[in-house]
Design an enzyme around this catalytic site. Structure first.
Site, PDB file in Angstrom:
ATOM      1  CG  ASP A  92       7.447  -3.010   7.413  1.00 17.31           C
ATOM      2  OD1 ASP A  92       8.137  -3.295   6.427  1.00 17.31           O
ATOM      3  OD2 ASP A  92       6.257  -3.355   7.530  1.00 17.31           O
TER       4      ASP A  92
ATOM      5  CG  ASP B 243       2.060  -1.459  -0.368  1.00 19.94           C
ATOM      6  OD1 ASP B 243       2.690  -2.399   0.124  1.00 19.94           O
ATOM      7  OD2 ASP B 243       2.528  -0.310  -0.483  1.00 19.94           O
TER       8      ASP B 243
HETATM    9  O1  1PR Z   1       5.069   4.455  -1.293  1.00 20.22           O
HETATM   10  O2  1PR Z   1       7.314   4.323  -2.298  1.00 20.22           O
HETATM   11  O3  1PR Z   1       6.966   5.654  -0.280  1.00 20.22           O
HETATM   12  O4  1PR Z   1       6.880   3.178  -0.200  1.00 20.22           O
HETATM   13  C1  1PR Z   1       6.329   2.936   1.041  1.00 20.22           C
HETATM   14  C2  1PR Z   1       6.728   1.535   1.428  1.00 20.22           C
HETATM   15  O5  1PR Z   1       6.358   1.311   2.784  1.00 20.22           O
HETATM   16  C3  1PR Z   1       6.030   0.484   0.589  1.00 20.22           C
HETATM   17  O6  1PR Z   1       6.963  -0.516   0.233  1.00 20.22           O
HETATM   18  C4  1PR Z   1       4.984  -0.118   1.522  1.00 20.22           C
HETATM   19  O7  1PR Z   1       4.832  -1.507   1.307  1.00 20.22           O
HETATM   20  C5  1PR Z   1       5.590   0.131   2.895  1.00 20.22           C
HETATM   21  N1  1PR Z   1       4.580   0.387   3.945  1.00 20.22           N
HETATM   22  C6  1PR Z   1       3.884   1.532   4.104  1.00 20.22           C
HETATM   23  N2  1PR Z   1       3.082   1.416   5.201  1.00 20.22           N
HETATM   24  C7  1PR Z   1       3.286   0.202   5.713  1.00 20.22           C
HETATM   25  C8  1PR Z   1       2.654  -0.344   6.919  1.00 20.22           C
HETATM   26  O8  1PR Z   1       2.856  -1.509   7.284  1.00 20.22           O
HETATM   27  N3  1PR Z   1       1.853   0.461   7.593  1.00 20.22           N
HETATM   28  N4  1PR Z   1       4.706  -1.676   5.132  1.00 20.22           N
HETATM   29  C9  1PR Z   1       4.232  -0.453   4.927  1.00 20.22           C
HETATM   30  C10 1PR Z   1       4.457  -2.660   4.339  1.00 20.22           C
HETATM   31  C11 1PR Z   1       4.536  -4.881   4.298  1.00 20.22           C
HETATM   32  C12 1PR Z   1       5.657  -5.786   4.109  1.00 20.22           C
HETATM   33  C13 1PR Z   1       5.755  -6.708   5.275  1.00 20.22           C
HETATM   34  C14 1PR Z   1       5.230  -7.986   4.714  1.00 20.22           C
HETATM   35  C15 1PR Z   1       5.581  -9.187   5.498  1.00 20.22           C
HETATM   36  N5  1PR Z   1       4.925  -3.753   4.998  1.00 20.22           N
HETATM   37  O9  1PR Z   1       6.829  -5.204   3.792  1.00 20.22           O
HETATM   38  O10 1PR Z   1       7.059  -6.723   5.680  1.00 20.22           O
HETATM   39  O11 1PR Z   1       3.824  -7.893   4.574  1.00 20.22           O
HETATM   40  O12 1PR Z   1       5.000  -9.160   6.761  1.00 20.22           O
HETATM   41  P1  1PR Z   1       4.656 -10.480   7.535  1.00 20.22           P
HETATM   42  O13 1PR Z   1       5.692 -11.507   7.160  1.00 20.22           O
HETATM   43  O14 1PR Z   1       4.798 -10.124   8.977  1.00 20.22           O
HETATM   44  O15 1PR Z   1       3.272 -10.889   7.159  1.00 20.22           O
HETATM   45  P2  1PR Z   1       6.517   4.486  -1.048  1.00 20.22           P
END
Ligand code: 1PR
Length: 543
Positions: free
Chosen positions: A238, A395
């Site tokens: 991320d 999500d």
């Molecule tokens: O809506 O097309 O612009 O995409 C935005 C992207 O950013 C989406 O893929 C969304 O999942 C991601 N995103 C937005 N905000 C966050 C955040 O964390 N605040 N990250 C975010 C999502 C979740 C996973 C993470 C897993 C594994 N991150 O990608 O890597 O949950 O984590 P873990 O193994 O530590 O539990 P758009």
């Protein structure tokens, strides 16, 4: 090497091939006009996307006839993926005939008991026993595949032409062909780690022309009880700018990425390019970048992730996915760039797949309201670059109900009851990185996205993200049962047992983790070692 050319018709990620060739110490030139094809001493054709699109492009650009002439001249030629498929007589995918250099028709995989596209690392059966003409492929060598169509092996046509076959489900297809000066692979050597680099080197440095007189024995493929497609382990980064403006890899707890104490800045777990390189070297099967502040308008003229991808693809030879901000964007001067164009920039910078989050939710809502009209980002990108290039990042979060009759949404009976003892929940889709919930459940979302042409689901879970408490199996089972495309389990991995659990209890194709890899609590190698010990097939890392 003078005269090494690459035939590119502008669809997809050719940067990875160029990077792989450069990494091996060779320079490669683009074919810019039909005459360049006949100037080449050695030619590589890395086709991507759809067969019909590739053949149309070859005809429109005037490349088809010089290409046939080049091949007939006996000089070394290598086709990759659709670049291999175009050599055959035709494809079920299109009415346009192929080049007809090799016999056979390209056909779609059946979806009986398996996900399509065939995506991931699978083994090859080497059919020609030879020390010279095998391009470094050994019995059982594993390479990266991503395709929905292939040429079924037919002994009457392919004996002596197929160099290897591969089995997917119970279908055996030609995974590489070698016939005089023609060498072609259905898999992607430029994405197949060190094994793929060895194969490319064999093509670039060897004579590139072999006859079957140089082969000791040619055998027929054997149908095995089970295919050897491995489960993929994906490292996810991320990425966002911290308060000082530096681009960092961060990781949230249930999507909150700010430190709980001190200056409350964005948690900083490293630099994107360096970390991606580390994961490649440690054996990750794929690397995914998510630009998590993409909900802000980010003009195409100022996309820092493009440079991250360009630099990463110089040293990382496994598939790269980029997510965040794949939608229509507006530059400061008011220029609108459709999602299709944004994705194109990423593909040209080294991405193999784009992942779409918020925009996929809006597209699914529109699909249920109005049906398909061909204009969504999913449709436009899949049409040009192929379904395999379009991942949907989901999500979802739990919404508890006492009884399924309380909601119109698809519910599951849960083993983790809600705060008031609720026994059921549905999974609500969110947009803007979980900031806004929508009236759409995850089952509706994935069914709509598959119908619109997406090729894979990246299934996060907001309730599990960063908790290290294991994957959300109830969610994963519900999604897997709803679609035929591959699904990546994400969110919650805390130890090697969680990977075993998700693969044994659901039939997902891949598992993704972030926090445990970034904090070096569980190395990728330990995950693979453990999975191998419990007979779950994984790609062995060969540095
Ligand atoms: O809506 O097309 O612009 O995409 C935005 C992207 O950013 C989406 O893929 C969304 O999942 C991601 N995103 C937005 N905000 C966050 C955040 O964390 N605040 N990250 C975010 C999502 C979740 C996973 C993470 C897993 C594994 N991150 O990608 O890597 O949950 O984590 P873990 O193994 O530590 O539990 P758009």
């Amino acid at each position: 090497m003078p005269g090494l050319y690459m035939l590119d018709y502008g669809a997809g990620n050719v940067r990875s091939l160029i990077n792989a060739v450069n990494h091996l110490g060779y320079d490669i030139q683009y074919v810019k006009e039909p005459q360049d094809i006949l100037k080449a001493d050695r030619l590589i054709f890395p086709g991507v996307g759809a067969f019909g699109h590739a053949m149309e492009a070859l005809h429109q650009k005037g490349y088809a006839e010089p290409l046939k002439e080049y091949i007939a001249s006996g000089r070394p030629f290598m086709g990759i993926c659709v670049g291999m498929q175009t050599l055959f007589e035709g494809s079920e995918e299109s009415d346009i005939p192929g080049l007809g250099v090799l016999p056979g028709i390209v056909k779609k995989f059946s979806t009986d008991n398996k996900a399509v596209p065939h995506m991931g690392w699978n083994a090859t059966q080497l059919l020609k026993e030879t020390d010279v003409a095998n391009y470094s492929i050994e019995q059982g060598s594993v390479y990266y595949f991503v395709h929905s169509f292939a040429v079924p092996y037919d002994a009457t046509k392919h004996h002596g032409i197929a160099l290897t076959t591969t089995q997917y489900g119970d279908e055996i297809f030609v995974s590489s062909a070698q016939h005089n000066n023609v060498f072609a692979t259905q898999f992607h050597p430029e994405k197949s780690g060190y094994m793929g680099l060895c194969l490319l080197k064999a093509f670039l440095s060897g004579p590139g022309v072999y006859t079957n007189d140089q082969v000791n024995r040619i055998v027929e493929p054997t149908l095995l009880p089970k295919h050897a497609l491995t489960k993929r382990i994906i490292a996810c980064l991320d990425v966002r700018a911290n308060d000082r403006g530096d681009l960092v890899v961060t990781k949230g707890d249930q999507y909150d990425v700010r430190e709980k104490d001190g200056d409350n800045d964005v948690r900083n777990l490293g630099k994107p390019v360096d970390l991606a390189k580390r994961y490649f070297e440690e054996g990750a099967d794929e690397v995914t970048f998510l630009n998590i502040t993409s909900f802000r308008n980010c003009p195409l003229v100022d996309m820092p992730m493009l440079e991250v991808l360009q630099r990463t693809s110089e040293t990382v030879f496994v598939p790269l996915t980029i997510g965040g901000g794949i939608r229509d964007v507006v530059d400061p001067d008011g220029t609108v760039h459709p999602a299709f164009e944004v994705a194109g920039e990423y593909f040209r910078s080294g991405a193999d797949k784009v992942s779409i989050g918020s925009d996929a939710v809006y597209a699914a809502e529109k699909y249920y309201a109005q049906g398909k009209d061909g204009s969504s980002a999913i449709e436009t990108i899949a049409r040009a670059y192929g379904a395999q290039a379009v991942v949907i990042s989901v999500d979802p979060r739990r919404v508890y109900v006492k009884d399924p009759s309380e909601t119109t949404h698809h519910t599951v009976k849960t083993s983790v009851p809600g705060p008031n003892g609720e026994q059921f929940c549905w999974y609500q889709c969110t947009v803007k990185g979980g900031r806004e919930g929508r009236d759409l459940d995850v089952r509706q979302l994935v069914i709509a996205c598959e119908a619109l042409g997406a090729g894979e689901i990246l299934l996060n879970c907001m309730d599990r993200d960063g908790t290290n408490s294991g994957y959300e199996l109830e969610l994963i089972k519900a999604v897997k049962a709803a679609v035929n495309i591959p699904v990546i389990a994400s969110s919650g991995a805390g130890n090697v047992g969680h990977f075993q659990e998700v693969f044994e209890n659901t039939n997902v194709e891949a598992a993704l983790a972030a926090g445990i890899f970034h904090r070096q609590e569980v190395p990728i190698e330990a995950v693979k070692k453990h999975l191998k010990s419990v007979d779950i097939p994984v790609r062995e890392h060969v540095p």
